[in-house]
Design a protein around this motif. Structure first.
Motif, PDB file in Angstrom:
ATOM      1  N   VAL A   1       0.841  -1.207   0.000  1.00 57.01           N
ATOM      2  CA  VAL A   1       0.000   0.000   0.000  1.00 57.01           C
ATOM      3  C   VAL A   1       0.875   1.255   0.000  1.00 57.01           C
ATOM      4  O   VAL A   1       0.548   2.271  -0.610  1.00 57.01           O
ATOM      5  CB  VAL A   1      -0.921   0.017   1.240  1.00 57.01           C
ATOM      6  CG1 VAL A   1      -1.877   1.188   1.188  1.00 57.01           C
ATOM      7  CG2 VAL A   1      -1.669  -1.287   1.385  1.00 57.01           C
TER       8      VAL A   1
ATOM      9  N   ASP B   1      -2.295  -5.527  -6.702  1.00 54.80           N
ATOM     10  CA  ASP B   1      -1.215  -4.583  -6.393  1.00 54.80           C
ATOM     11  C   ASP B   1      -1.432  -3.211  -7.036  1.00 54.80           C
ATOM     12  O   ASP B   1      -0.827  -2.231  -6.612  1.00 54.80           O
ATOM     13  CB  ASP B   1       0.126  -5.158  -6.865  1.00 54.80           C
ATOM     14  CG  ASP B   1       0.537  -6.367  -6.053  1.00 54.80           C
ATOM     15  OD1 ASP B   1       0.092  -6.486  -4.902  1.00 54.80           O
ATOM     16  OD2 ASP B   1       1.300  -7.197  -6.568  1.00 54.80           O
ATOM     17  N   VAL B   2      -2.252  -3.135  -8.052  1.00 56.73           N
ATOM     18  CA  VAL B   2      -2.578  -1.843  -8.657  1.00 56.73           C
ATOM     19  C   VAL B   2      -3.549  -1.075  -7.762  1.00 56.73           C
ATOM     20  O   VAL B   2      -3.496   0.154  -7.664  1.00 56.73           O
ATOM     21  CB  VAL B   2      -3.201  -2.032 -10.060  1.00 56.73           C
ATOM     22  CG1 VAL B   2      -3.428  -0.703 -10.751  1.00 56.73           C
ATOM     23  CG2 VAL B   2      -2.352  -2.948 -10.926  1.00 56.73           C
ATOM     24  N   ALA B   3      -4.443  -1.809  -7.119  1.00 54.51           N
ATOM     25  CA  ALA B   3      -5.560  -1.210  -6.398  1.00 54.51           C
ATOM     26  C   ALA B   3      -5.276  -0.901  -4.937  1.00 54.51           C
ATOM     27  O   ALA B   3      -6.031  -0.137  -4.317  1.00 54.51           O
ATOM     28  CB  ALA B   3      -6.771  -2.148  -6.465  1.00 54.51           C
ATOM     29  N   MET B   4      -4.235  -1.497  -4.381  1.00 52.36           N
ATOM     30  CA  MET B   4      -4.007  -1.423  -2.929  1.00 52.36           C
ATOM     31  C   MET B   4      -4.164  -0.006  -2.376  1.00 52.36           C
ATOM     32  O   MET B   4      -4.893   0.220  -1.415  1.00 52.36           O
ATOM     33  CB  MET B   4      -2.576  -1.865  -2.617  1.00 52.36           C
ATOM     34  CG  MET B   4      -2.369  -3.322  -2.790  1.00 52.36           C
ATOM     35  SD  MET B   4      -2.265  -4.091  -1.161  1.00 52.36           S
ATOM     36  CE  MET B   4      -1.961  -5.780  -1.699  1.00 52.36           C
TER      37      MET B   4
ATOM     38  N   THR C   1      -4.141  -9.139  -9.753  1.00 54.37           N
ATOM     39  CA  THR C   1      -2.749  -9.539  -9.970  1.00 54.37           C
ATOM     40  C   THR C   1      -2.495 -10.860  -9.240  1.00 54.37           C
ATOM     41  O   THR C   1      -1.777 -10.923  -8.249  1.00 54.37           O
ATOM     42  CB  THR C   1      -1.756  -8.459  -9.481  1.00 54.37           C
ATOM     43  OG1 THR C   1      -2.076  -8.079  -8.140  1.00 54.37           O
ATOM     44  CG2 THR C   1      -1.835  -7.226 -10.346  1.00 54.37           C
ATOM     45  N   LEU C   2      -3.090 -11.881  -9.806  1.00 55.03           N
ATOM     46  CA  LEU C   2      -3.093 -13.206  -9.175  1.00 55.03           C
ATOM     47  C   LEU C   2      -1.714 -13.845  -9.208  1.00 55.03           C
ATOM     48  O   LEU C   2      -0.973 -13.697 -10.165  1.00 55.03           O
ATOM     49  CB  LEU C   2      -4.082 -14.082  -9.965  1.00 55.03           C
ATOM     50  CG  LEU C   2      -4.631 -15.317  -9.271  1.00 55.03           C
ATOM     51  CD1 LEU C   2      -5.487 -14.907  -8.084  1.00 55.03           C
ATOM     52  CD2 LEU C   2      -5.483 -16.138 -10.242  1.00 55.03           C
ATOM     53  N   TRP C   3      -1.391 -14.555  -8.135  1.00 57.30           N
ATOM     54  CA  TRP C   3      -0.201 -15.418  -8.128  1.00 57.30           C
ATOM     55  C   TRP C   3      -0.533 -16.615  -7.247  1.00 57.30           C
ATOM     56  O   TRP C   3      -1.538 -16.615  -6.515  1.00 57.30           O
ATOM     57  CB  TRP C   3       1.041 -14.662  -7.651  1.00 57.30           C
ATOM     58  CG  TRP C   3       1.001 -14.190  -6.234  1.00 57.30           C
ATOM     59  CD1 TRP C   3       0.188 -13.221  -5.720  1.00 57.30           C
ATOM     60  CD2 TRP C   3       1.777 -14.682  -5.142  1.00 57.30           C
ATOM     61  NE1 TRP C   3       0.431 -13.071  -4.384  1.00 57.30           N
ATOM     62  CE2 TRP C   3       1.393 -13.944  -4.006  1.00 57.30           C
ATOM     63  CE3 TRP C   3       2.769 -15.653  -5.022  1.00 57.30           C
ATOM     64  CZ2 TRP C   3       1.964 -14.179  -2.741  1.00 57.30           C
ATOM     65  CZ3 TRP C   3       3.343 -15.879  -3.771  1.00 57.30           C
ATOM     66  CH2 TRP C   3       2.932 -15.138  -2.652  1.00 57.30           C
ATOM     67  N   ALA C   4       0.292 -17.662  -7.341  1.00 58.50           N
ATOM     68  CA  ALA C   4      -0.059 -18.925  -6.693  1.00 58.50           C
ATOM     69  C   ALA C   4      -0.265 -18.739  -5.183  1.00 58.50           C
ATOM     70  O   ALA C   4      -1.235 -19.244  -4.618  1.00 58.50           O
ATOM     71  CB  ALA C   4       1.018 -19.971  -6.970  1.00 58.50           C
TER      72      ALA C   4
ATOM     73  N   ARG D   1      -6.405 -18.248 -14.211  1.00 58.47           N
ATOM     74  CA  ARG D   1      -7.512 -17.481 -13.652  1.00 58.47           C
ATOM     75  C   ARG D   1      -8.810 -18.288 -13.630  1.00 58.47           C
ATOM     76  O   ARG D   1      -9.595 -18.218 -12.670  1.00 58.47           O
ATOM     77  CB  ARG D   1      -7.749 -16.214 -14.494  1.00 58.47           C
ATOM     78  CG  ARG D   1      -6.884 -15.075 -14.058  1.00 58.47           C
ATOM     79  CD  ARG D   1      -6.758 -13.965 -15.048  1.00 58.47           C
ATOM     80  NE  ARG D   1      -5.519 -13.323 -14.719  1.00 58.47           N
ATOM     81  CZ  ARG D   1      -5.429 -12.230 -13.923  1.00 58.47           C
ATOM     82  NH1 ARG D   1      -6.500 -11.609 -13.513  1.00 58.47           N
ATOM     83  NH2 ARG D   1      -4.271 -11.751 -13.582  1.00 58.47           N
TER      84      ARG D   1
ATOM     85  N   VAL E   1      -8.266  -6.607 -18.847  1.00 58.04           N
ATOM     86  CA  VAL E   1      -9.082  -6.300 -17.676  1.00 58.04           C
ATOM     87  C   VAL E   1     -10.247  -5.368 -18.012  1.00 58.04           C
ATOM     88  O   VAL E   1     -11.033  -5.020 -17.134  1.00 58.04           O
ATOM     89  CB  VAL E   1      -8.228  -5.653 -16.557  1.00 58.04           C
ATOM     90  CG1 VAL E   1      -7.099  -6.584 -16.154  1.00 58.04           C
ATOM     91  CG2 VAL E   1      -7.667  -4.309 -16.996  1.00 58.04           C
TER      92      VAL E   1
ATOM     93  N   MET F   1       3.133   0.159 -10.399  1.00 60.16           N
ATOM     94  CA  MET F   1       1.887  -0.467 -10.876  1.00 60.16           C
ATOM     95  C   MET F   1       0.784   0.558 -11.131  1.00 60.16           C
ATOM     96  O   MET F   1       0.186   0.597 -12.209  1.00 60.16           O
ATOM     97  CB  MET F   1       1.363  -1.442  -9.825  1.00 60.16           C
ATOM     98  CG  MET F   1       2.186  -2.681  -9.716  1.00 60.16           C
ATOM     99  SD  MET F   1       1.291  -4.041 -10.486  1.00 60.16           S
ATOM    100  CE  MET F   1       2.473  -5.358 -10.156  1.00 60.16           C
ATOM    101  N   ASN F   2       0.493   1.364 -10.135  1.00 57.17           N
ATOM    102  CA  ASN F   2      -0.662   2.253 -10.239  1.00 57.17           C
ATOM    103  C   ASN F   2      -0.419   3.368 -11.237  1.00 57.17           C
ATOM    104  O   ASN F   2      -1.238   3.615 -12.133  1.00 57.17           O
ATOM    105  CB  ASN F   2      -1.006   2.816  -8.858  1.00 57.17           C
ATOM    106  CG  ASN F   2      -2.343   3.522  -8.851  1.00 57.17           C
ATOM    107  OD1 ASN F   2      -2.402   4.711  -9.153  1.00 57.17           O
ATOM    108  ND2 ASN F   2      -3.413   2.822  -8.548  1.00 57.17           N
TER     109      ASN F   2
ATOM    110  N   MET G   1      -1.806  -5.802 -15.845  1.00 58.96           N
ATOM    111  CA  MET G   1      -0.659  -6.145 -15.009  1.00 58.96           C
ATOM    112  C   MET G   1      -0.714  -7.644 -14.714  1.00 58.96           C
ATOM    113  O   MET G   1      -1.176  -8.062 -13.649  1.00 58.96           O
ATOM    114  CB  MET G   1      -0.724  -5.331 -13.724  1.00 58.96           C
ATOM    115  CG  MET G   1      -0.102  -3.945 -13.792  1.00 58.96           C
ATOM    116  SD  MET G   1      -0.749  -2.868 -15.131  1.00 58.96           S
ATOM    117  CE  MET G   1       0.450  -1.531 -15.081  1.00 58.96           C
TER     118      MET G   1
ATOM    119  N   ALA H   1       2.287 -13.438 -13.197  1.00 57.19           N
ATOM    120  CA  ALA H   1       2.585 -14.716 -12.548  1.00 57.19           C
ATOM    121  C   ALA H   1       3.120 -15.720 -13.556  1.00 57.19           C
ATOM    122  O   ALA H   1       2.683 -15.782 -14.704  1.00 57.19           O
ATOM    123  CB  ALA H   1       1.326 -15.274 -11.871  1.00 57.19           C
TER     124      ALA H   1
ATOM    125  N   GLU I   1       2.494 -18.712 -13.860  1.00 61.30           N
ATOM    126  CA  GLU I   1       1.468 -19.621 -14.354  1.00 61.30           C
ATOM    127  C   GLU I   1       0.681 -19.069 -15.537  1.00 61.30           C
ATOM    128  O   GLU I   1      -0.027 -19.817 -16.216  1.00 61.30           O
ATOM    129  CB  GLU I   1       0.475 -19.944 -13.223  1.00 61.30           C
ATOM    130  CG  GLU I   1       1.042 -20.786 -12.098  1.00 61.30           C
ATOM    131  CD  GLU I   1       1.815 -19.959 -11.071  1.00 61.30           C
ATOM    132  OE1 GLU I   1       1.960 -18.729 -11.243  1.00 61.30           O
ATOM    133  OE2 GLU I   1       2.279 -20.553 -10.087  1.00 61.30           O
TER     134      GLU I   1
END
Lengths: 268, 268, 268
Positions: free
Chosen positions: A29, B28-31, B70-73, B106, B141, C31-32, C47, C50, C52
């Motif tokens: 953040v 991570d863009v939105a935090m 921003t998905l990760w495992a 996803r 997105v 990022m933002n 963004m 990952a 995967e």
């Protein structure tokens, strides 16, 4: 009201002149605002946190700051490396124990980090009280206690850890366990701007990087700069959204003379 | 035009009074903007997402929000823990299925998350259509479909999942599968501000945290607040950059009376 | 002063018309602002980083951009997948080698990435000089060398790697190893705004996505847009804080005619 024996103006001038490299391991953040605060104020931030390089990079930095806001397992490993390397090299490091009381994962991480001997700990009242072993009323990352109520806890923590402890809130409090200082200023809008406290922790790092033998005075300088600029901007901003760009502008524009003449610190 | 049977003003007032703790697992863009939106509107955000603590923390929160942007495992594991803990404890949780149709990674994650019974799903038209099994035209997105075209898909999804479904776009649409509501307002600048929809998902969490038995009404309140403030600010902003600070100021300044008097919702 | 043989206005127009999907693998500080820069300028950022999914997603994108600012082990794996997939599919990709000289972890990662044949490399003077094998004076993520001093290194690097190399600084420099171009403009405030260079790398991706056969011209277009808007906003902003919202507004408002008439590029 300001105790003129404190070299806060000199530390600000030194930061602008030396442009210290500050390794900021902070939360997701805070990343952007923390880097912008350091650039605006006159330091050079580097967000380097991976286990594979955090220790090596600490050897290049003037100070290291560590914040557990968005903690994850890999993050703890990088924090440990950076803290160890900083301590081994005699580089000051600052710990921001965000919501460390909230979960077992955090309690374990903060116990490990505080054992690595931070030079300075900065937190809100609930965080400092919980670190000192007192009962705190924090909700998530927000303090549920007043800064005033955490003074005894801060002093006890500073004595136990042989470090500087800073409690930020409506009135800030900084202590090395023997000397204690109050800082007035700021604005009620500031707690409505996310991660502004986290950014302040990074600025503490920037100040102590240029005054490594004066961690108490460096901490007062950073907190005082936020207090002075925050009070000024709080009068002009229309709300928490417009506060942020104006605050960065103010950190960039203020000079040492303006800073010292508006600083309200009191040696207790 | 507003249906006065909807308690949107009361829900906004309750949020300001109760300052609910909302656990936001977001991208991570939105935090930063998500936390600032919640602080400005009157809630207490906590970005706690690690597998080691996300479930434990959910027990402390008034609501949980999960966003796969921003998905990760490791992120999927934390989302699973938080969703399970929220469901087990009867705490409402909100799912934001960002671009869930774009990759196999996803699609697998969203199938697992939706099986954990979110209270509310909020997405753009392409995301909701794809979740309902229809063909969507999203690009990355961004939605490639109008909100209007997703109404049937949203209703079918709500009936199948026994949850609230919200589609945001030029006109927002909220349904529980039986009752459906349109919300007008907003600004064409809003899709040019990154992660504003993700921040809205977190605000839905803040509203349902203070009205857990009224997830439809809470969702309409959050979307309505964005529609009212966005429309106002869209008229005054010079572009997407100046929109953001003004929007946070507006979220902070608006009171329940102003909100209700400018809200344009229609029960269909 | 502008060489009118360069199709910069056309590339900007094409970007607005085609709204290219740009896969941005960037650092957590950027990022933002990177996403907001792309949205304001007319592109569609995603963004997606990952391991995967980064390779699969690259097949959907018009361009891929990779930035090692906040590097971690899992991040390198995603970068590798995306770079390989882009190269295999003939999709242009842009490399931003942030502080690659600072640690062994970074040096290893950048060696691997540059071997995957980026279409364009954009960095500050210290980064480009170090990539070309020269001694550089960078401090952390900030350049310690002037852009002018890196021109020979940039040309050598472009010839060796068969790619476009862009050095940004007080005067920007772009070369394919044979043709070289200077771009004037910008503002001394820009280096005080964190991650603005990282955002520029993403905008280079947006331009080359709509002009894949003209990577030199696309790079000049992106850098020129930052130079023109930055110069304009630098005159009006009160500091680094107010610069950012005004800069996003300017990127959104400028049209191709205004852009070309204020662009100052020189073919060397």
């Amino acid at each position: 009201m300001t105790d003129t024996s404190l070299p806060c103006g000199d530390i600000l001038s030194a930061m602008r002149q030396k442009n210290p490299l500050v390794q900021c391991i902070t939360n997701d953040v805070a990343m952007n605002i923390a880097a912008n605060v350091l650039l605006a104020a006159g330091a050079s931030p580097a967000m380097v946190s991976a286990e594979e390089e955090a220790g090596e990079f600490a050897g290049l930095a003037g100070a290291v700051t560590i914040n557990i806001g968005t903690l994850w397992a890999g993050g703890v490993a990088g924090m440990r490396e950076a803290a160890r390397a900083a301590t081994a090299a005699g580089i000051p490091w600052v710990l921001d124990p965000v919501a460390h009381y909230a979960t077992g994962f955090r309690r374990k991480a903060i116990a490990e980090l505080i054992a690595l001997n931070p030079t300075i700990v900065r937190g809100n009242a609930s965080e400092i009280m919980a670190l000192a072993g007192e009962t705190a009323r924090g909700q998530g990352v927000d303090s549920g206690d007043s800064a005033r109520s955490a003074q005894a806890a801060a002093t006890a923590l500073a004595q136990r850890q042989h470090c500087i402890v800073a409690v930020t809130g409506d009135v800030d409090f900084v202590t090395d366990g023997a000397r204690s200082i109050d800082i007035e200023g700021g604005s009620p809008v500031m707690p409505k701007v996310t991660a502004i406290g986290c950014a302040l922790t990074c600025l503490v790092g920037a100040c102590v990087a240029v005054a490594p033998g004066q961690p108490l005075e460096a901490t007062v300088t950073a907190l005082g700069l936020f207090a002075v600029c925050g009070e000024d901007v709080g009068r002009r901003a229309q709300g928490p959204g417009s506060f942020q760009p104006l605050f960065l502008d103010a950190l960039h524009a203020i000079d040492s003379v303006q800073f010292v003449s508006n600083l309200r610190v009191k040696v207790l």
